[in-house]
Design a protein around this motif. Sequence first.
Motif, short mmCIF file in Angstrom:
data_model
loop_
_atom_site.label_atom_id
_atom_site.label_comp_id
_atom_site.label_asym_id
_atom_site.label_seq_id
_atom_site.Cartn_x
_atom_site.Cartn_y
_atom_site.Cartn_z
N TYR A 111 39.32 32.11 45.60
CA TYR A 111 39.43 33.21 44.66
C TYR A 111 39.59 34.52 45.42
CZ TYR A 111 37.70 29.70 41.44
OH TYR A 111 37.55 28.58 40.70
N SER A 140 40.00 30.19 35.77
CA SER A 140 40.58 31.36 36.44
C SER A 140 39.55 32.03 37.33
CB SER A 140 41.07 32.37 35.40
OG SER A 140 42.15 31.85 34.69
N ALA A 141 38.27 31.75 37.06
CA ALA A 141 37.22 32.48 37.79
C ALA A 141 36.03 31.60 38.09
CB ALA A 141 36.77 33.68 36.97
N ALA A 166 37.92 35.83 40.91
CA ALA A 166 39.07 35.30 40.18
C ALA A 166 40.19 34.95 41.14
CB ALA A 166 39.56 36.32 39.16
N THR A 171 42.68 37.73 37.14
CA THR A 171 41.48 38.47 36.73
C THR A 171 41.49 38.74 35.24
OG1 THR A 171 41.25 39.47 38.91
CG2 THR A 171 40.15 40.58 37.09
N ALA A 174 40.45 35.76 33.26
CA ALA A 174 39.01 35.56 33.36
C ALA A 174 38.26 36.52 32.46
CB ALA A 174 38.56 35.73 34.81
#
Length: 198
Positions: A111, A140-141, A166, A171, A174
């Motif tokens: 990430y 995503s995160a 993320a 981002t 997320a």
Amino acid sequence: MSDARDGVPEEEADGEDVTPDGGGHASTAPSTHTVRLELADEPGQLLAALHPIADNGGNLLSIYHERGNKTPRGRIPVEVDFEATPERFEGIVEALRTEGVNVMQAGTERYAEEVTILLFGHLIDTDLSDSLSRIEACESASVADVSLAAPQGTEESSSARLRLEARAGETEAALAAVRELADEKKLRLVEPLTGVEA
């Protein structure tokens, strides 16, 4: 070095290709890779996570198992170093995910973006553990850190500071998942300022 039987270089005698400039096998040579995994604290989980690595041609080098240091979701972080060709490495990461292993970091895929958000409301009554699990499930995160404050006890409103990591360019996805969760659980969300220079 040449093969004593026929004068052919050893690499060619083994049936492997040699680059024309004599540089060896740079594109197919195994290199060291690291994956960070998140495992449930249950018997057999570590062994189950190692099978996809070995079954797909990874040569295990080291395992760092942090049993006393749990992730925000109550899982155990495990770091595995192994050797594999780039093609096999990608297959190993895919096999881990197919087996349901949460891959927190795979090589340079880690990430790349980090944001800190605040949540206010009845966090404990609305099951903070469930909230964290649902944020992690958006893919995503990852929740890197959680700090909870409940100065008036668990029956009253509390606050939590969450540090999210993320994937590059994800981002907003997320944050959208956190917004949806906050709306559903009637929590107030303070998002980070973006596009503002200090």
